[in-house]
Design an enzyme around this catalytic site. Structure first.
Site, PDB file in Angstrom:
ATOM      1  N   THR A 103      35.056  36.174  41.492  1.00  0.00           N
ATOM      2  CA  THR A 103      35.781  37.153  40.685  1.00  0.00           C
ATOM      3  C   THR A 103      36.795  36.363  39.880  1.00  0.00           C
ATOM      4  OG1 THR A 103      35.480  38.924  42.288  1.00  0.00           O
ATOM      5  CG2 THR A 103      37.288  39.173  40.726  1.00  0.00           C
ATOM      6  N   LYS A 178      34.030  44.110  37.458  1.00  0.00           N
ATOM      7  CA  LYS A 178      34.625  43.814  38.756  1.00  0.00           C
ATOM      8  C   LYS A 178      36.105  44.190  38.782  1.00  0.00           C
ATOM      9  CE  LYS A 178      34.924  42.373  42.977  1.00  0.00           C
ATOM     10  NZ  LYS A 178      34.592  41.039  43.489  1.00  0.00           N
ATOM     11  N   LYS A 246      45.013  37.737  43.615  1.00  0.00           N
ATOM     12  CA  LYS A 246      44.530  37.028  42.426  1.00  0.00           C
ATOM     13  C   LYS A 246      43.770  37.962  41.504  1.00  0.00           C
ATOM     14  CE  LYS A 246      40.624  35.326  42.730  1.00  0.00           C
ATOM     15  NZ  LYS A 246      39.207  35.700  42.483  1.00  0.00           N
TER      16      LYS A 246
END
Length: 294
Positions: A103, A178, A246
């Site tokens: 990701t 995502k 993150k």
């Protein structure tokens, strides 16, 4: 675009963490030759016993490979394995297919695709959702961005460990999708934790509560898979808090760039950032419940 022998492809896999390890096993079980590289060889020992080959460097891993996967921690890690000295761009065979399942940043995916094409390589950004359970069971949701013909070439490999595999559009589209996924999960986990806190305070049996709400309108993957872990006091990672923060930072940066306000995501990110400061960065996302413990 060159073809790939699907019966026994030579595959390189960079990064063998919680999910990557299970994905490699699916590739090996399908009869493919898989060479793995990860920073700590000890983390790959189980895979070596399972039949994977070991490479000392990224460059060594990708040498001769027709398909290259990466599933590392951060966008900076993706840049390192792709652009770094001895990395993928420098060492991959012409016509090789690079599938990044980290990701990561949509803009980085677009930049890698442009630079790869100059070298005769093909890229697909293909982040996944489904956690450790989905990886083990081969039921991951995979969100793909890139040229459609590249997606079609990658599909037979993705089908070995994915169930819902959707082409989202050009490079970066998989990563943007995502981000949508992570935004929904982030605020959803707040709801899961608060529902359990409320139920516990009301004197209810939480397992019995889940029988009703997990199959109703409140149902979600997190409620079905992570709420039972919370009830058991199991906060081990299917997905690390440090990586989730993150992801949320990437989504907030992209949202800011597009002029979109996401207050729910900002609140979730702040709560998870506090958990990292409290020493829970290596735990699973369900550890958010600890913010409500008292």
């Amino acid at each position: 675009m060159g073809g790939v022998n699907l019966e026994k492809a030579k595959i390189a896999f960079i990064g063998t963490g919680v999910m990557g390890k299970s994905i490699v096993k699916h590739l090996l079980q399908a009869g493919h030759e898989v060479t793995v590289y990860t920073r700590t060889k000890a983390k790959a020992e189980e895979l070596l016993q399972f039949g994977a080959k070991w490479a000392e460097t990224v460059g060594q891993a990708v040498e001769g490979a027709s398909v290259i996967f990466s599933m590392v921690g951060y966008p900076t890690d993706v840049e390192e394995v792709f652009y770094g000295s001895g990395g993928i761009l420098e060492n991959a065979n012409s016509q090789a297919l690079f599938i990044d399942m980290t990701t990561s940043s949509p803009s980085l995916a677009q930049r890698m695709d442009a630079d790869a094409r100059e070298r005769g390589l093909y890229t697909l950004d293909a982040p996944v959702s489904g956690g450790d359970v989905g990886a083990q069971n081969g039921t991951l949701s995979i969100m793909c961005g890139g040229a459609e013909e590249v997606f079609e070439r990658a599909l037979p490999f993705l089908q070995l460990f994915g169930k819902q595999i959707v082409y989202q559009g050009p490079s970066g589209a998989g990563q943007h999708t995502k981000m949508c996924n992570q935004i929904a999960i982030a605020t959803g986990m707040i709801g899961v934790c608060e529902a359990l806190v409320y139920g516990k305070k009301a004197g209810l049996d939480l397992d019995t509560v889940l029988q009703s709400i997990a199959t109703g309108a409140a149902g979600s993957w997190s409620l079905s898979n992570l709420a039972p872990r919370i009830i058991k006091g199991d906060f081990e990672p299917g997905f690390y808090v440090k990586h989730f923060v993150k992801d949320m930072k990437i989504a907030l940066e992209e949202a800011d760039r597009m002029g979109v306000a996401l207050p729910g995501l900002q609140m979730a990110k702040d709560l998870y950032a506090e958990l990292i400061e409290e020493g829970y960065g290596e735990k699973g996302t369900q550890v958010l419940f600890m913010k409500y413990k008292n």
